[in-house]
Scaffold this motif. Structure first.
Motif, PDB file in Angstrom:
ATOM      1  N   LYS A 254       0.810  -1.211   0.000  1.00 44.08           N
ATOM      2  CA  LYS A 254       0.000   0.000   0.000  1.00 44.08           C
ATOM      3  C   LYS A 254       0.848   1.269   0.000  1.00 44.08           C
ATOM      4  CE  LYS A 254      -1.171   1.817   3.762  1.00 44.08           C
ATOM      5  NZ  LYS A 254      -1.696   2.223   5.091  1.00 44.08           N
ATOM      6  N   SER A 255       1.843   1.314   0.883  1.00 47.20           N
ATOM      7  CA  SER A 255       2.646   2.531   1.021  1.00 47.20           C
ATOM      8  C   SER A 255       3.376   2.860  -0.270  1.00 47.20           C
ATOM      9  CB  SER A 255       3.651   2.371   2.171  1.00 47.20           C
ATOM     10  OG  SER A 255       4.503   1.256   1.953  1.00 47.20           O
ATOM     11  N   ALA A 290      -8.663  -4.817   2.634  1.00 48.17           N
ATOM     12  CA  ALA A 290      -8.120  -6.001   3.299  1.00 48.17           C
ATOM     13  C   ALA A 290      -6.597  -6.026   3.226  1.00 48.17           C
ATOM     14  CB  ALA A 290      -8.697  -7.265   2.668  1.00 48.17           C
ATOM     15  N   THR A 291      -6.054  -5.702   2.059  1.00 45.13           N
ATOM     16  CA  THR A 291      -4.596  -5.647   1.913  1.00 45.13           C
ATOM     17  C   THR A 291      -4.013  -4.611   2.866  1.00 45.13           C
ATOM     18  OG1 THR A 291      -4.731  -6.318  -0.414  1.00 45.13           O
ATOM     19  CG2 THR A 291      -2.715  -5.212   0.285  1.00 45.13           C
ATOM     20  N   ASP A 296      -1.030  -3.050   7.701  1.00 44.34           N
ATOM     21  CA  ASP A 296      -0.988  -2.220   8.909  1.00 44.34           C
ATOM     22  C   ASP A 296      -0.773  -3.084  10.150  1.00 44.34           C
ATOM     23  OD1 ASP A 296      -1.395   0.028   7.392  1.00 44.34           O
ATOM     24  OD2 ASP A 296      -3.522   0.238   7.871  1.00 44.34           O
ATOM     25  N   ALA A 297      -1.458  -4.237  10.198  1.00 51.87           N
ATOM     26  CA  ALA A 297      -1.296  -5.140  11.339  1.00 51.87           C
ATOM     27  C   ALA A 297       0.116  -5.699  11.395  1.00 51.87           C
ATOM     28  CB  ALA A 297      -2.313  -6.280  11.251  1.00 51.87           C
ATOM     29  N   LEU A 301       2.930  -5.492  14.333  1.00 49.82           N
ATOM     30  CA  LEU A 301       3.513  -6.704  14.899  1.00 49.82           C
ATOM     31  C   LEU A 301       5.035  -6.653  14.916  1.00 49.82           C
ATOM     32  CD1 LEU A 301       2.942  -9.494  16.073  1.00 49.82           C
ATOM     33  CD2 LEU A 301       2.815 -10.395  13.728  1.00 49.82           C
ATOM     34  N   VAL A 302       5.650  -6.136  13.860  1.00 47.28           N
ATOM     35  CA  VAL A 302       7.115  -6.137  13.795  1.00 47.28           C
ATOM     36  C   VAL A 302       7.736  -5.147  14.771  1.00 47.28           C
ATOM     37  CG1 VAL A 302       7.213  -6.983  11.415  1.00 47.28           C
ATOM     38  CG2 VAL A 302       7.117  -4.507  11.841  1.00 47.28           C
ATOM     39  N   GLU A 303       6.926  -4.314  15.408  1.00 46.68           N
ATOM     40  CA  GLU A 303       7.446  -3.426  16.445  1.00 46.68           C
ATOM     41  C   GLU A 303       7.605  -4.156  17.780  1.00 46.68           C
ATOM     42  OE1 GLU A 303       8.587  -0.411  16.029  1.00 46.68           O
ATOM     43  OE2 GLU A 303       8.099  -0.531  13.890  1.00 46.68           O
ATOM     44  N   LYS A 304       7.061  -5.368  17.891  1.00 47.81           N
ATOM     45  CA  LYS A 304       7.191  -6.162  19.110  1.00 47.81           C
ATOM     46  C   LYS A 304       8.583  -6.788  19.181  1.00 47.81           C
ATOM     47  CE  LYS A 304       2.676  -5.572  19.589  1.00 47.81           C
ATOM     48  NZ  LYS A 304       2.105  -4.599  20.553  1.00 47.81           N
ATOM     49  N   ASP A 305       8.921  -7.292  20.363  1.00 51.82           N
ATOM     50  CA  ASP A 305      10.224  -7.934  20.569  1.00 51.82           C
ATOM     51  C   ASP A 305      10.121  -9.400  20.143  1.00 51.82           C
ATOM     52  OD1 ASP A 305      12.794  -8.509  21.312  1.00 51.82           O
ATOM     53  OD2 ASP A 305      12.343  -8.702  23.455  1.00 51.82           O
ATOM     54  N   LEU A 306      10.242  -9.639  18.837  1.00 46.41           N
ATOM     55  CA  LEU A 306      10.046 -10.981  18.280  1.00 46.41           C
ATOM     56  C   LEU A 306      11.363 -11.735  18.141  1.00 46.41           C
ATOM     57  CD1 LEU A 306       7.558 -10.120  15.382  1.00 46.41           C
ATOM     58  CD2 LEU A 306       6.997 -10.867  17.703  1.00 46.41           C
TER      59      LEU A 306
END
Length: 401
Positions: A254-255, A290-291, A296-297, A301-306
């Motif tokens: 999208k971006s 939807a895309t 966005d989700a 999510l990638v901002e979490k400590d994964l």
């Protein structure tokens, strides 16, 4: 060809179906049984987080089947029920998910094969039923099937149809459609077939090349070579980039679509000035909700400590690939798989890296406590996601024991 008139004529035909056949409840029950998961619902109910032992699963808050995909699959199921003895074909994969397409094959729905790179429609008979997939079909394919007298079941996603309408508006005002997409992707092939003149740009880098050419000119032959196979017959960059409209493959990032649109608008503003802008540039919002929601989700999510990320979806799924891109750009160990069978063991996993061939990675599952991010593309059933999560839990449990 007057594509708008053809579409209107096709839609008025008794052999054309754009909606289901009244088997909604039965089909919904079947799809819930085959594709839904109690585990996934549990994770949703727990704020998209589930911990077992030393494994914490963080699920993206938007993932998996989108409305357009679910609608397409449901219509395919309904078609088989409504025409129980008919020969049924699909012009391409109904969606980019191997398990769903295999299920349709088990229901005796056949897929048009490629022969020397072209779809072999010679196998389709006069009274056969043909399903157009969620990505749509080109005007020439629809014309051929209509001429054969086939019954056509059109599952094209409404968001894709919205892009087609934008391209029709470009054509009506004699604008060239600049399509952000992959020129060989089924959706972009279909979209470009509605245009008189088009140019497909893959990314922002290619768009910048185009805008530099608009502003400063350049080597015409170099331009045509660079975009080989990605433009309409007879395309001339010196003539056909004076008036342009922006369109997109709905599954692109999208971006980047937004960046390309702004870049083209700024380019035409610089070249022709504010009073002439609308005579040289057109733009409509055709980014799929939807895309956008899934991307966005993923950014959240990638901002979490994964510890690692698992992205689940067909290897030829454009929207899934873009989810993987987001993880890679955030330097998170990330693995794009299409099914649980790609997880070979605790130490070995088969996955597809960006712009690479399917490969095997060793020691993919870290020791000790881990936080695993999970998402899936818009064509991936919840059950496939649940199978992957259960496998990760099982592997870690074996290691603990």
């Amino acid at each position: 060809m007057d594509t708008k008139a053809f579409k209107r004529s096709l839609q008025q035909s008794q052999n054309y179906h754009r909606r289901g056949f009244g088997h909604d409840e039965e089909v919904a029950g079947t799809m819930n049984t085959e594709y839904q998961s109690d585990l996934i619902q549990t994770i949703r109910d727990r704020n998209y987080r589930l911990q077992r032992g030393d494994v914490t699963i963080l699920l993206a808050e938007s993932f998996g089947f989108c409305w357009g995909v679910e609608r397409a699959v449901a219509m395919a199921y309904e078609t088989r029920q409504h025409f129980p003895t008919a020969k049924i074909w699909i012009t391409n994969e109904i969606i980019h998910n191997p398990s769903v397409n295999q299920r349709l094959r088990e229901m005796n729905v056949d897929f048009i094969e490629l022969v020397n790179g072209e779809k072999d429609f010679s196998v389709v008979g006069h009274q056969d039923v043909v399903i157009l997939p969620a990505f749509g079909a080109s005007v020439s394919e629809m014309q051929l099937l209509n001429d054969k007298g086939c019954t056509i079941v059109d599952t094209t996603c409404p968001w894709v149809s919205k892009v087609w309408n934008s391209v029709e508006k470009h054509k009506k005002r004699d604008y060239t459609s600049i399509i952000h997409g992959k020129y060989a992707h089924e959706e972009t092939v279909a979209t470009s077939s509605f245009a008189d003149r088009y140019l497909v740009v893959l990314n922002l880098e290619q768009a910048e090349y185009v805008t530099n050419y608009i502003l400063d000119g350049g080597d015409r032959q170099e331009f045509l070579t660079k975009f080989k196979n990605a433009y309409s017959d007879g395309f001339d960059p010196d003539r056909d980039l004076i008036r342009v409209g922006i369109a997109n493959q709905t599954t692109m990032l999208k971006s980047e679509t937004e960046q390309i649109g702004r870049l083209l608008e700024q380019t035409m503003l610089k070249k022709y000035g504010p009073t002439e802008l609308t005579q040289h540039f057109m733009s409509f919002n055709t980014i799929c909700d939807a895309t956008q929601e899934r991307q966005d989700a993923m950014f959240d999510l990638v901002e979490k400590d994964l510890s690692l990320m698992v992205v689940i979806g067909g290897f030829n799924s454009s929207n899934t690939t873009h989810l993987q891109e987001i993880a890679v750009e955030h330097h998170i160990p990330s693995y794009h798989i299409d099914c649980v069978e790609r997880i070979l063991s605790r130490d070995r996993l088969e996955y597809k890296p960006l712009d690479g061939e399917i490969t095997i990675v060793e020691n993919w599952l870290p020791e000790g406590e881990i936080i695993v991010g999970i998402t899936s593309g818009a064509s991936t059933p919840d059950k496939v996601v649940a199978d992957v999560i259960e496998k990760i839990f099982d592997l870690k449990a074996v290691a603990i024991a």
